[in-house]
Scaffold this motif. Sequence first.
Motif, PDB file in Angstrom:
ATOM      1  N   THR A 174      -6.543  -3.424  -1.500  1.00 50.59           N
ATOM      2  CA  THR A 174      -7.293  -3.033  -0.473  1.00 50.59           C
ATOM      3  C   THR A 174      -8.771  -3.916  -0.585  1.00 50.59           C
ATOM      4  O   THR A 174      -9.082  -4.650   0.473  1.00 50.59           O
ATOM      5  CB  THR A 174      -7.983  -1.732  -0.489  1.00 50.59           C
ATOM      6  OG1 THR A 174      -6.540  -0.838  -0.628  1.00 50.59           O
ATOM      7  CG2 THR A 174      -8.817  -1.157   0.379  1.00 50.59           C
TER       8      THR A 174
ATOM      9  N   TYR B 240      -9.668   1.484   2.730  1.00 50.19           N
ATOM     10  CA  TYR B 240      -8.981   2.320   1.602  1.00 50.19           C
ATOM     11  C   TYR B 240      -8.647   3.634   2.476  1.00 50.19           C
ATOM     12  O   TYR B 240      -7.408   4.027   1.917  1.00 50.19           O
ATOM     13  CB  TYR B 240      -9.912   2.704   0.656  1.00 50.19           C
ATOM     14  CG  TYR B 240      -9.173   3.445  -0.548  1.00 50.19           C
ATOM     15  CD1 TYR B 240      -8.732   2.635  -1.597  1.00 50.19           C
ATOM     16  CD2 TYR B 240      -9.242   5.066  -0.461  1.00 50.19           C
ATOM     17  CE1 TYR B 240      -7.899   3.438  -2.763  1.00 50.19           C
ATOM     18  CE2 TYR B 240      -8.482   5.369  -1.681  1.00 50.19           C
ATOM     19  CZ  TYR B 240      -8.053   4.627  -2.728  1.00 50.19           C
ATOM     20  OH  TYR B 240      -7.314   5.350  -3.701  1.00 50.19           O
TER      21      TYR B 240
ATOM     22  N   SER C  59      -9.851  -6.548   2.329  1.00 51.65           N
ATOM     23  CA  SER C  59     -11.351  -6.234   2.845  1.00 51.65           C
ATOM     24  C   SER C  59     -11.851  -7.753   2.749  1.00 51.65           C
ATOM     25  O   SER C  59     -12.684  -8.093   3.827  1.00 51.65           O
ATOM     26  CB  SER C  59     -11.906  -5.421   2.242  1.00 51.65           C
ATOM     27  OG  SER C  59     -11.166  -3.847   2.073  1.00 51.65           O
TER      28      SER C  59
ATOM     29  N   ILE D 268      -6.099  -0.310  -5.101  1.00 48.55           N
ATOM     30  CA  ILE D 268      -7.569  -0.736  -4.814  1.00 48.55           C
ATOM     31  C   ILE D 268      -7.558  -2.192  -4.704  1.00 48.55           C
ATOM     32  O   ILE D 268      -8.510  -2.649  -3.959  1.00 48.55           O
ATOM     33  CB  ILE D 268      -8.539  -0.066  -6.170  1.00 48.55           C
ATOM     34  CG1 ILE D 268      -8.376   1.442  -5.849  1.00 48.55           C
ATOM     35  CG2 ILE D 268     -10.015  -0.668  -5.831  1.00 48.55           C
ATOM     36  CD1 ILE D 268      -9.312   2.136  -7.077  1.00 48.55           C
TER      37      ILE D 268
ATOM     38  N   PHE E 214       1.052  -1.163   0.031  1.00 50.64           N
ATOM     39  CA  PHE E 214      -0.070   0.007   0.119  1.00 50.64           C
ATOM     40  C   PHE E 214       0.787   1.237   0.038  1.00 50.64           C
ATOM     41  O   PHE E 214       0.829   1.865   0.947  1.00 50.64           O
ATOM     42  CB  PHE E 214      -0.995  -0.137   1.181  1.00 50.64           C
ATOM     43  CG  PHE E 214      -2.148  -1.157   1.148  1.00 50.64           C
ATOM     44  CD1 PHE E 214      -3.033  -1.093   0.512  1.00 50.64           C
ATOM     45  CD2 PHE E 214      -1.535  -2.340   2.047  1.00 50.64           C
ATOM     46  CE1 PHE E 214      -3.788  -2.316   0.417  1.00 50.64           C
ATOM     47  CE2 PHE E 214      -2.370  -3.385   1.975  1.00 50.64           C
ATOM     48  CZ  PHE E 214      -3.642  -3.441   1.397  1.00 50.64           C
TER      49      PHE E 214
ATOM     50  N   PHE F 248      -4.514   4.340   2.542  1.00 47.91           N
ATOM     51  CA  PHE F 248      -3.868   5.434   2.061  1.00 47.91           C
ATOM     52  C   PHE F 248      -3.454   6.622   2.935  1.00 47.91           C
ATOM     53  O   PHE F 248      -2.278   6.918   2.669  1.00 47.91           O
ATOM     54  CB  PHE F 248      -4.850   6.158   1.352  1.00 47.91           C
ATOM     55  CG  PHE F 248      -4.787   7.445   0.445  1.00 47.91           C
ATOM     56  CD1 PHE F 248      -4.264   7.185  -0.773  1.00 47.91           C
ATOM     57  CD2 PHE F 248      -4.748   8.835   0.894  1.00 47.91           C
ATOM     58  CE1 PHE F 248      -3.668   8.207  -1.699  1.00 47.91           C
ATOM     59  CE2 PHE F 248      -4.289   9.621   0.203  1.00 47.91           C
ATOM     60  CZ  PHE F 248      -3.889   9.512  -1.189  1.00 47.91           C
TER      61      PHE F 248
END
Length: 240
Positions: free
Chosen positions: A44, A97, A48, A41, A31, A101
């Motif tokens: 993530t 996310y 998730s 994305i 990340f 980030f």
Amino acid sequence: MLLIIDLSTLRKVVDPVRSNIQSYAGMHRYFAIDMPAMLFIRNTLLVSLVGLAGVLVPYIALTPGFGAMLGEGGPALSRFLRQVLTNGLPVVFVVNYAGFFLIALGNARAAAHRVPITALVLDIPIRVALFIVLHVVIYVKSADWFGSFGGSRETALRVVAPTLARSAFFENLSGVYLYASLMCALPMHVDLIARAGWMRSKRKGIPPLAMAVFFALLWFALSVVVLTVLAALITKWQQS
């Protein structure tokens, strides 16, 4: 001699496990702020899904009759899947996310070999705040799109706080989404805390990984308590 053999055997078992934990804890490498957006994305989303499944399965197993009800299929299974796909996954993904980030941005701005303490501290409060806001938005939209809560936006808003207040006790699916989002952040937090300078200076014979896990879980627990108290106060205010 027996003790030496036992310790040697134990070390052979523990060392690979420790290596795997540390490798997983280095997930911040996946990340980075300079990686392609679609890769960020995708990573993530994968984390998730793993985190959500990892908490959802125990919830189904521990809730009496829930697994059997879903096994029968029909409307119950359809509503469950719709709830997970339209509420759970979006909440966990967006929360992750934002958190990933934030830490990636902190890593990019931190000096070499330094830990982004500010991003680390802000990550969980931001996750909790987003968790609340997303529940409000999704509940209201569910009333509009699916006729949930009798199709009433007001009813949807009124059930948010009581639902969140019970989520800390793992009493509903919101609890699954809450702990899934926190568990997704755990490896990254453990890694960052373990690499912090103040951690390296406070080892004193205690394994740094164990200390990092302890501090990360303590921070997570505090955030859950704050969420629960806040939701309980809002619920009490609504009932007054």
